[in-house]
Structures are given as structure tokens and as C-alpha cells.
Scaffold this motif. Structure first.
Motif, short mmCIF file in Angstrom:
data_model
loop_
_atom_site.label_atom_id
_atom_site.label_comp_id
_atom_site.label_asym_id
_atom_site.label_seq_id
_atom_site.Cartn_x
_atom_site.Cartn_y
_atom_site.Cartn_z
N ALA A 7 0.84 -1.20 0.00
CA ALA A 7 0.00 0.00 0.00
C ALA A 7 0.88 1.26 0.00
O ALA A 7 0.59 2.24 -0.71
N TYR A 8 1.94 1.22 0.80
CA TYR A 8 2.85 2.36 0.85
C TYR A 8 3.52 2.58 -0.51
O TYR A 8 3.58 3.72 -1.00
N ARG A 9 3.99 1.51 -1.11
CA ARG A 9 4.67 1.64 -2.41
C ARG A 9 3.72 2.18 -3.47
O ARG A 9 4.09 3.03 -4.28
N LEU A 10 2.48 1.73 -3.44
CA LEU A 10 1.49 2.21 -4.41
C LEU A 10 1.19 3.69 -4.19
O LEU A 10 1.13 4.48 -5.15
N ALA A 11 1.02 4.08 -2.92
CA ALA A 11 0.71 5.48 -2.62
C ALA A 11 1.87 6.39 -2.99
O ALA A 11 1.69 7.44 -3.63
N ALA A 12 3.08 6.02 -2.58
CA ALA A 12 4.24 6.85 -2.89
C ALA A 12 4.52 6.89 -4.39
O ALA A 12 4.84 7.95 -4.94
N GLY A 13 4.37 5.74 -5.04
CA GLY A 13 4.57 5.71 -6.48
C GLY A 13 3.57 6.58 -7.22
O GLY A 13 3.91 7.30 -8.16
N GLY A 14 2.31 6.53 -6.78
CA GLY A 14 1.29 7.38 -7.39
C GLY A 14 1.56 8.85 -7.16
O GLY A 14 1.34 9.69 -8.05
N PHE A 15 2.04 9.17 -5.98
CA PHE A 15 2.38 10.56 -5.64
C PHE A 15 3.46 11.10 -6.57
O PHE A 15 3.31 12.18 -7.17
N PHE A 16 4.53 10.34 -6.73
CA PHE A 16 5.62 10.80 -7.60
C PHE A 16 5.19 10.79 -9.07
O PHE A 16 5.62 11.65 -9.85
N ALA A 17 4.35 9.84 -9.46
CA ALA A 17 3.88 9.81 -10.84
C ALA A 17 3.05 11.04 -11.16
O ALA A 17 3.19 11.65 -12.23
N TYR A 18 2.16 11.43 -10.22
CA TYR A 18 1.36 12.63 -10.45
C TYR A 18 2.27 13.86 -10.55
O TYR A 18 2.09 14.70 -11.45
N LYS A 19 3.23 13.98 -9.66
CA LYS A 19 4.10 15.15 -9.67
C LYS A 19 4.94 15.21 -10.95
O LYS A 19 5.14 16.30 -11.51
N LEU A 293 14.67 2.05 4.19
CA LEU A 293 14.23 0.70 3.86
C LEU A 293 15.32 -0.04 3.09
O LEU A 293 16.13 0.59 2.39
N PRO A 294 15.35 -1.36 3.18
CA PRO A 294 16.33 -2.13 2.41
C PRO A 294 16.15 -1.90 0.91
O PRO A 294 15.02 -1.94 0.39
N ALA A 295 17.23 -1.68 0.20
CA ALA A 295 17.16 -1.41 -1.24
C ALA A 295 16.64 -2.61 -2.01
O ALA A 295 16.15 -2.46 -3.14
N ARG A 296 16.73 -3.83 -1.43
CA ARG A 296 16.28 -5.02 -2.14
C ARG A 296 14.76 -5.11 -2.26
O ARG A 296 14.24 -5.88 -3.08
N LEU A 297 14.04 -4.33 -1.46
CA LEU A 297 12.59 -4.37 -1.53
C LEU A 297 12.13 -3.82 -2.87
O LEU A 297 12.66 -2.83 -3.38
N PRO A 298 11.14 -4.46 -3.50
CA PRO A 298 10.69 -4.02 -4.82
C PRO A 298 10.20 -2.57 -4.81
O PRO A 298 9.41 -2.18 -3.96
N GLY A 299 10.70 -1.80 -5.75
CA GLY A 299 10.25 -0.43 -5.90
C GLY A 299 10.99 0.61 -5.10
O GLY A 299 10.86 1.81 -5.38
N VAL A 300 11.77 0.20 -4.10
CA VAL A 300 12.44 1.17 -3.25
C VAL A 300 13.46 1.99 -4.04
O VAL A 300 13.58 3.21 -3.86
N THR A 301 14.19 1.35 -4.92
CA THR A 301 15.19 2.08 -5.72
C THR A 301 14.52 3.15 -6.57
O THR A 301 15.04 4.26 -6.72
N TRP A 302 13.34 2.84 -7.14
CA TRP A 302 12.63 3.81 -7.96
C TRP A 302 12.13 4.98 -7.12
O TRP A 302 12.18 6.14 -7.56
N LEU A 303 11.68 4.71 -5.92
CA LEU A 303 11.24 5.79 -5.05
C LEU A 303 12.41 6.70 -4.66
O LEU A 303 12.27 7.93 -4.61
N ARG A 304 13.55 6.09 -4.39
CA ARG A 304 14.73 6.89 -4.09
C ARG A 304 15.09 7.79 -5.27
O ARG A 304 15.38 8.98 -5.12
N ALA A 305 15.09 7.21 -6.47
CA ALA A 305 15.45 7.97 -7.66
C ALA A 305 14.48 9.13 -7.90
O ALA A 305 14.88 10.24 -8.25
N ALA A 306 13.19 8.87 -7.69
CA ALA A 306 12.19 9.92 -7.90
C ALA A 306 12.43 11.10 -6.97
O ALA A 306 12.35 12.27 -7.37
N GLY A 307 12.75 10.80 -5.71
CA GLY A 307 13.00 11.87 -4.76
C GLY A 307 14.26 12.66 -5.07
O GLY A 307 14.33 13.87 -4.80
#
Length: 364
Positions: A7-19, A293-307
Motif C-alpha cells: 500500500a505504501y509503495r502504491l501510494a508513494a509511487g502514485g504521488f511521484f507519478a502525479y508530480k 528501507l532495504p534497497a532489495r525491496l521491490p520499488g524502493v530504488t525507484w522511489l529513491r530515484a524519484a526523490g
């Protein structure tokens, strides 16, 4: 992988996608001023509310005087640093500010007095820290005419000199360009509004029709509120980026930035303590948490890059393209932490600014 993380990954991903989508739309559609010669008409009044601005005026008034406006007026709003004397020495007509009425805030009252004294058909309010480069007035008038706006508000290009002022000040551009797609301004609803009090150009008739700055006499976020209320009354609103013609050095240190943003943050969040707390928590979750969060978790690297990429992308759109400007992206993970003093200041029942104390209505 837990449901909570998904849920967190979806919310954060949607947030960065909108921005990112909003920034792309604005990169393609947001008006940018281009320097132009000042036209013969209409008559323009350049109006500067000034309270303790003796340090800024020698840098900014010469450029303002060189624009070729019908008149340039400075209102000395109870300064204690020789602002009036500095302005007169530079060749500007100075108006002594009248005492602040109990039901007004400082800047709206200063602007209202300037408008009463002005004789132009176009009233342009500009802060004392705004730089007007050659061709700026022609650019503003061209955009005012092209947009057919009653109010054109310009976001000057940020000039950040010291490391401290780079920490928070550029977020003005990020908030505008990643949250408000320019086409939404065409919607008739008043909530689709923004403005920047550093430069607001009005057609005099429209300004007087809504009562001038009496419309926002007791507002800390008077610029955005004026734009929304003018739009609610049928006025036409337009925004533009200052480009190479209009610049500003808002704050000169991190503490000054935190104090300045903290003054307006409560009003920006609807004077809701709950929304302020939620906003602070969400930005920590979106920008800072991915680095914990551990970088191995799916999507974490993309969230880091977006920020990391958001601020450099915004700077490219506004024309801030030096290596130091682009390196501001590295601040992404710590920006929510740096903004905590802003939120804490906004949560107080009262706020002080330039020696005046104001109640944060609705926050007490």
C-alpha cells in the motif's frame, strides 16, 4: 512482502507519478516571460511595499527605475533601517506609511496605500527583493495582454547564493510546478488558483472592482487568497515564470527561509493542524523513508530515484541550470527533515514577521 508495504509503495509511487506528470505538463505549457521593449502604453505604476529593506533597495531599485514605467512608488512601512532615505537617494518617490489599522495585516495595508496613490492603468506590486532586468516590464505587459488576465502573477527566477538558502527556498518552484498543472488555471473554480506576491500585475479596473487589497486585509497568505477571491468574483487569472527577465533573492539563510515559509504554511494548509501534521508525515514517508528501507525491496530504488530527480527537473524547467542548482537534488531525502521547523512554526497559535505579531486564525 506485506500488504502495508504494498500500500505504501502504491501510494508513494502514485504521488511521484502525479508530480512528474504535472511537471511535464508545465514544462510544455507554463508561460515564460521573454524580455521585450516597454511599449508606449498603457500607463504603468510600479509599486514597492518596503519594511526594513535598506539592504535590498540599492540592488533592485535601479533596475526597476530603468524599466520606463509611468511611475515608481515606494511605501516606507514603518522601517527602522533608513529604507526611506535609501529609496529617496536612488531617485524614487517615497510614501510614508500610515499606522496599521487593527483589522489589517502589514503587507495588504501597504499595498492598499500604494494603490490609492498610484495613477497608472496597470498596477504592478513588486517586492523590494525582486530584480527587474532589461526588458522585464515589456515582458510582463505582453503576457498580461496575451493572457487577457485581470491579474498576472509572476514567479521570479530564484537567485540562491549561500548553501543555507538553497535548502528550502527553491521549494517555491517545486510546489507550483509539480502540484498545479497550468491548464487547471482555466477552470472557473476558485480553488484552481495560485499567485506569488513578489510580482502581481493588475488591471486597475479589476483591482478596484474587488476592493483592492481590502479583499485580503487580514490574510497572511494574501497573494494566493487574492487570486482565489478575484477568480471567485469572475476575474481572470494568469501565471508566468520570470525567466531571464525577473529574478529574486528571497532569503539569505536557512533560518530566514524556515521563518518565512513558516509564516504562510498554516494558511497554505487551510489553517488545519491535522493537515499540517499529515503533510509533514507524508513527506517524510515519501522522500526520507525509502532511504531507511532495504534497497532489495521491490520499488524502493525507484522511489529513491524519484526523490532525487524532482528538484533538478524543476530547476531545469525554471532555467536554474548551474551544477550547484542541479546538485540540489541530493537534498531530496533530507528536505522533509529540514522542513520540520517550518511545520513547528506553523503549528503555533501566533506568528511574528518583520516585527509584527499575528494570530494564525483557526489555529488557536
Amino acid at each position: 512482502m506485506s500488504r502495508l508495504f504494498r500500500a505504501y509503495r502504491l501510494a508513494a509511487g502514485g504521488f511521484f507519478a502525479y508530480k512528474a506528470a504535472a511537471l511535464l505538463v508545465n514544462a510544455l505549457t507554463f508561460p515564460r516571460l521573454r524580455p521585450r521593449p516597454t511599449p508606449a502604453g498603457p500607463r504603468v505604476s510600479l509599486l514597492v511595499p518596503a519594511r526594513d529593506e535598506a539592504h535590498n533597495l540599492p540592488r533592485t531599485l535601479p533596475g526597476l527605475l530603468a524599466q520606463g514605467a509611468h511611475e515608481v512608488l515606494v511605501l516606507d512601512d514603518g522601517s527602522t533601517d533608513g529604507t526611506a532615505q535609501v529609496a529617496r537617494q536612488l531617485g524614487v518617490r517615497v510614501l510614508p506609511g500610515r499606522p496599521l489599522p487593527g483589522d489589517w495585516h502589514g503587507k495588504p495595508w501597504a499595498c492598499q496605500q500604494l494603490a490609492r496613490a498610484a495613477t497608472g492603468d496597470v498596477l504592478i506590486f513588486t517586492d523590494a527583493d525582486v530584480f527587474w532586468h532589461p526588458g522585464a516590464l515589456g515582458a510582463v505587459l505582453h503576457e498580461l495582454e496575451r493572457s487577457r488576465a485581470d491579474l498576472l502573477s509572476v514567479y521570479p527566477r530564484q537567485h540562491n547564493v549561500t548553501p543555507g538558502e538553497r535548502l528550502l527556498t527553491p521549494l517555491v518552484d517545486a510546489v507550483l510546478l509539480t502540484l498545479l498543472p497550468a491548464p487547471l488555471l482555466r477552470l472557473p473554480h476558485a480553488s484552481a488558483a495560485a499567485a506569488n506576491g513578489q510580482l502581481m500585475a493588475f488591471r486597475r479596473e479589476a483591482y478596484q472592482r474587488v476592493g483592492g487589497h481590502a479583499l485580503v486585509r487580514a490574510e497572511l497568505l494574501e497573494d494566493v487568497t487574492f487570486a482565489a477571491r478575484l477568480k471567485a468574483r469572475g476575474g481572470r487569472l494568469a501565471l508566468a515564470l520570470g525567466g531571464p527577465g525577473v529574478g529574486v533573492r528571497m532569503y539569505r539563510s536557512y533560518p530566514e527561509s524556515a521563518a518565512g515559509f513558516g509564516k504562510n504554511a498554516a494558511a497554505f494548509h487551510g489553517r488545519s493542524r491535522a493537515l499540517l501534521v499529515a503533510s509533514a508525515a507524508w513527506h517524510l514517508a515519501a522522500y526520507t523513508l525509502p532511504w531507511l528501507l532495504p534497497a532489495r525491496l521491490p520499488g524502493v530504488t525507484w522511489l529513491r530515484a524519484a526523490g532525487l530527480l524532482e528538484r533538478p527537473a524543476v530547476n531545469l524547467v525554471t532555467g536554474r541550470r548551474t551544477p550547484a542548482d542541479l546538485a540540489e537534488g541530493l537534498l531530496g531525502p533530507v528536505t522533509p527533515l529540514l522542513a520540520l521547523p517550518v511545520y513547528l512554526r506553523a503549528l503555533r497559535p501566533r506568528v511574528s514577521w518583520k516585527g509584527r505579531d499575528y494570530a494564525q486564525s483557526g489555529a488557536e
